[in-house]
Design an enzyme around this catalytic site. Sequence first.
Site, PDB file in Angstrom:
ATOM      1  CG  ASP A  60      40.860  44.921  41.095  1.00 26.53           C
ATOM      2  OD1 ASP A  60      41.864  45.543  40.710  1.00 26.53           O
ATOM      3  OD2 ASP A  60      39.911  45.464  41.690  1.00 26.53           O
ATOM      4  CE  LYS A  64      40.921  48.557  40.828  1.00 20.52           C
ATOM      5  NZ  LYS A  64      40.135  48.355  42.047  1.00 20.52           N
ATOM      6  CB  CYS A  66      36.884  47.012  41.044  1.00 21.58           C
ATOM      7  SG  CYS A  66      37.278  47.058  42.809  1.00 21.58           S
TER       8      CYS A  66
END
Length: 231
Positions: free
Chosen positions: A25, A134, A167
């Site tokens: 990310d 995702k 995450c």
Amino acid sequence: MMTTLTARPEAITFDPQQTALIVVDMQNAYATPGGYLDLAGFDVSTTRPVIANIQTAVTAARAAGMLIIWFQNGWDAQYVEAGGPGSPNFHKSNALKTMRKQPQLQGKLLAKGSWDYQLVDELVPQPGDIVLPKPRYSGFFNTPLDSILRSRGIRHLVFTGIATNVCVESTLRDGFFLEYFGVVLEDATHQAGPEFAQKAALFNIETFFGWVSDVETFCDALSPTSFARIA
């Protein structure tokens, strides 16, 4: 060819060609002023060194023949993939809560195709890399990550990215439950929240779920001289 990485709580040996570097990310949303985390009140002022360290780790991993996987967290512009009121994600996602408080941001935060969703300019996937969207914190949930790794015989995962305590840790934990060996490079990660969140996440990882190292040590382990020592 095997190499050994100095790490906490102990060194770990792996074959780079059966290992993936996971970049979690590294989007404008999480690493750039004006992105989602910044607008939601989280401090992103110290993410620039993390970006540089990820660049270094990616270069070393690619040269060693490791698979590079880039994750992008987010949803469709209508946020159907985010889940409605029947999903806990609807209630806990700070991005969704921020947009409910500031309706003018609807369609701008973590929406596919938006500036917020894009990877930061300094980090550009190359041919042969894999880019995966995702919809939740864990990179294993509703993605083909597990099958991609298993089909390539990959059992070791090296993690970088943002946020360490959300995450990154979520994906590493899920990997642990699926029998993957997870290593996090601590100076190539950044937390969402106070500094103690970073320390707590790293404590959890090295104590219960994986190993912790750093970019310089990782690059040294992938150098030709390190392979020669193992041989």
